[in-house]
Design an enzyme around this catalytic site. Sequence first.
Site, PDB file in Angstrom:
ATOM      1  NE  ARG A  67      -8.152  -8.323   0.865  1.00 39.04           N
ATOM      2  CZ  ARG A  67      -7.845  -7.489  -0.125  1.00 39.04           C
ATOM      3  NH1 ARG A  67      -6.871  -6.598   0.031  1.00 39.04           N
ATOM      4  NH2 ARG A  67      -8.509  -7.532  -1.273  1.00 39.04           N
ATOM      5  CE  LYS A  79      -4.443  -1.698   1.474  1.00 40.56           C
ATOM      6  NZ  LYS A  79      -5.525  -1.690   2.463  1.00 40.56           N
TER       7      LYS A  79
END
Length: 274
Positions: free
Chosen positions: A255, A221
């Site tokens: 995740r 991210k």
Amino acid sequence: MTVNCKGTLIDLATPKVMGILNITPDSFFDGGKYKNETDILYQVEKMLFEGATFIDVGAYSSRPGAKHITEEEELQRIVPVIDLLIKNFPEIIISVDTFRSKVAKETVNSGAAIINDISGGKMDDKMFETVANLQVPYILMHMLGTPQNMQMNPVYEDVIKEIISFFAAQIFKLHQLKLNDIIIDVGFGFGKTINHNFEILKNLSLFKSLDTPILAGISRKSMLYKTLDISAQEALNATTSANTIALLNGANVLRVHDVKEAIEAVNIVKQISL
């Protein structure tokens, strides 16, 4: 600390890894990469072989500013993929990344086992009732705003306190509907600045007070690659570092795009927890 996935009890006391399968054309890291059956099957087989317990399938891109698609288009993308995966991997545990109750219902009826809702029930007022009726584990994520506007100017007085309050209220509603298998996701990058994200990561253990498993979705991210002035493609090492911090602070599920490295992080952290 277990969740019931189609009759299989998964113990999250030992952290598990959820592999990401984006079947969207515009996701921030792997958008458009898995377009045909061969590519999809190869990637899922690889993630399962490397140790993923769950495969999270998403057909709606939730990256900042992502294009909005209709419910029908989302279903047209995702249901055939669920059918394909179950046909080829009968024991697979599929999580569906959707905020729509109709998509949740149809994908569970097709064989999915978990619903992963980025909106935490805020974008479809029928979602809580639907997952309660389906009696499937529900991943309750925090997001400020929508994917289209969440990063415009996210402001909190106390980011940790406000997110915990959100979870407490939503968990209460779900318990009232007799849904008990709830996993919380703090929503790294969803309506948070880089500073907010790192404050949450540093204080992730505070969310254990909610007495639910914690999912950490930090993989590649922008909080990582922007901090290091690199690209998402170069952020695997940063992801492993952040995942390790999350595990040390109580994460039960990672995740990720890269399963092998996440499993290694779980196994290393496990050694100091023995």
